[in-house]
Scaffold this active site. Structure first.
Site, PDB file in Angstrom:
ATOM      1  N   ASP A 134     -24.969 106.131  32.752  1.00 59.85           N
ATOM      2  CA  ASP A 134     -24.298 105.926  31.762  1.00 59.85           C
ATOM      3  C   ASP A 134     -24.699 104.973  30.705  1.00 59.85           C
ATOM      4  OD1 ASP A 134     -21.906 106.625  30.177  1.00 59.85           O
ATOM      5  OD2 ASP A 134     -20.564 106.678  32.061  1.00 59.85           O
ATOM      6  N   ASP A 144     -16.831 112.817  26.132  1.00 63.76           N
ATOM      7  CA  ASP A 144     -16.293 113.477  27.150  1.00 63.76           C
ATOM      8  C   ASP A 144     -15.615 114.760  27.224  1.00 63.76           C
ATOM      9  OD1 ASP A 144     -17.591 111.470  28.301  1.00 63.76           O
ATOM     10  OD2 ASP A 144     -15.860 110.806  29.553  1.00 63.76           O
TER      11      ASP A 144
END
Length: 420
Positions: free
Chosen positions: A170, A231
């Site tokens: 990430d 997301d």
């Protein structure tokens, strides 16, 4: 040479069709040289469904723990998921202890993962599956656990020592774009130096877009797949937003995708709460067209037979995993109908027709066969099979034919056009 009615002779048309295949087969940008992800990665990832639930006392069945992953591994082995290609069981954020150990290594939360990640990896491997894990390029993960900045080499070696097979890396808590880019490159090289085969899943372009346009040719040289957009949520609006972003940016992102490196539109949320049946069909069909990694985020302990059958549909998975490795694209949009198509091996094409209208009933849409597949899909003719929402043979179509399809609101009809 043409016949009197103006239709070109089959031999000439077939030559054109072959030429189209040759052109489509040229490789894109050079891929990360680790021999992995030659087709899009398939598996299960905990984040959308289970998020950062660390309260195992109050919610023992849905907290991020080795128990949850062992249960999912058991089901992936026993319920047919592994058999159709879902092989990576992936941990997302919130698996770590709050601090590194005395040697600077990451460690799993000892209460939630009493056997450690290596123990979990051994169990996952015993089921014929592979284990994915999560870390962050910055100083902390998105949820505030230890980041990998300053520890890229030791973290890569730790993951290899544990038997990890995929890393989702990430991009939270970076202080500069230079830090972000260099960190992603450093971890890629560090993973390769371990000598272990570890799929590298990046979020590099997602964090770069707000500041400047990513260099996808460079990203592909370091990553096996990469997230571009927000997301995914368990909602139709989220799926629409992802499809809109992808189609709006397709000229920039499509050509770089191919064996070894893929655009990642995020997780499949099929089998959860937010999508209607037709919307679940749309996500499955379009993720196949987009050559997307198929990483489910759902509860395999509680999934409907209908959702399970959709996720395990071998014909749709075959489109997603097609060895030609070309990402599909949106061909047109008119009157709330979108047509997407993807070239496949053996001169075949996949076509998805999406009805974005959210009022009224099913709609009919007519399209000329000659407009599909760069005009080459059905030269001089083809067999068309509908794969979704239900499989049925539509029959033989000539290049000069029209195709009329009925599509449910927010639903998709997925077709395969194959040489006769």
């Amino acid at each position: 040479m043409k016949l009197e009615n103006g239709i070109q002779q089959p031999g000439f048309l077939l030559a054109l069709r072959f030429l189209a295949l040759v052109l489509w087969s040229f490789p894109g940008a050079r891929a990360l040289d680790n021999g992995l992800a030659m087709t899009p990665t398939m598996g299960w990832l905990h984040w959308e469904r289970f998020m950062c639930n660390v309260d195992c006392q109050e919610e023992p069945d849905s907290c991020i723990s080795e128990k949850l992953f062992m249960q999912m591994a058991e089901l992936m082995d026993s319920d047919g998921w592994k058999d159709v290609g879902y092989e990576y069981l992936c941990i997302d954020d919130c698996w770590m202890a709050p601090k590194r150990d005395s040697k600077g290594r990451l460690q799993a939360d000892p209460k939630r993962f009493p056997g450690g990640i290596q123990g979990l990896a051994n169990y996952v491997h015993s089921k014929g599956l592979k284990l994915g894990i999560y870390a962050d390029v910055g100083n902390k993960t998105c949820a505030g656990f230890p980041g990998s900045f300053g520890y890229y080499d030791i973290d890569a070696q730790t993951f290899a020592d544990w038997g990890v097979d995929l890393l989702k890396f990430d991009g939270c808590h970076c202080d500069s774009m230079e830090h972000l880019e260099n960190g992603y490159k450093h971890m890629s090289l560090a993973l390769n130096r371990t000598g272990r085969s570890i799929v590298y899943s990046c979020e590099w372009p997602l964090y770069m877009w707000p500041f400047r346009k990513p260099n996808y040719t460079e990203i592909r040289q370091y990553c096996n797949h990469w997230r571009n957009f927000d997301d995914v949520y368990d909602s139709w609006q989220s799926i629409k937003n992802i499809l809109d972003w992808t189609s709006s940016n397709q000229k920039r992102i499509i050509d770089v995708a191919g064996p070894g490196g893929w655009n990642d539109p995020d997780m499949l949320v099929i089998g959860n709460f937010g999508l209607s049946w037709d919307q679940q069909v749309t996500q499955m069909a379009l993720w196949a067209i987009m050559a997307a990694p198929l990483l489910m985020s759902n509860d395999l302990r509680h999934i409907s037979p209908q959702a399970k059958a959709l996720l395990q549909d071998k014909d749709v998975i075959a489109i997603n995993q097609d060895p030609l490795g070309k990402q599909g694209y949106r061909l047109r949009k008119e009157d709330n109908i979108e047509v997407w198509e993807r070239p496949l091996s053996d001169l075949a094409w996949a076509v998805a027709m999406v009805n974005l209208q959210e009022i009224g009933g099913p709609r009919f849409y007519t399209i000329s066969i000659a407009s599909l597949g760069q005009g080459m899909a059905c030269i001089p003719d083809c067999i068309i099979t509908q794969l979704l929402p239900v499989k049925r043979k539509l029959g033989f179509y000539q290049w000069t034919s029209d195709l009329k399809i009925q599509i449910n609101p927010t639903g998709t009809v997925l077709l395969q056009l194959a040489a006769n």
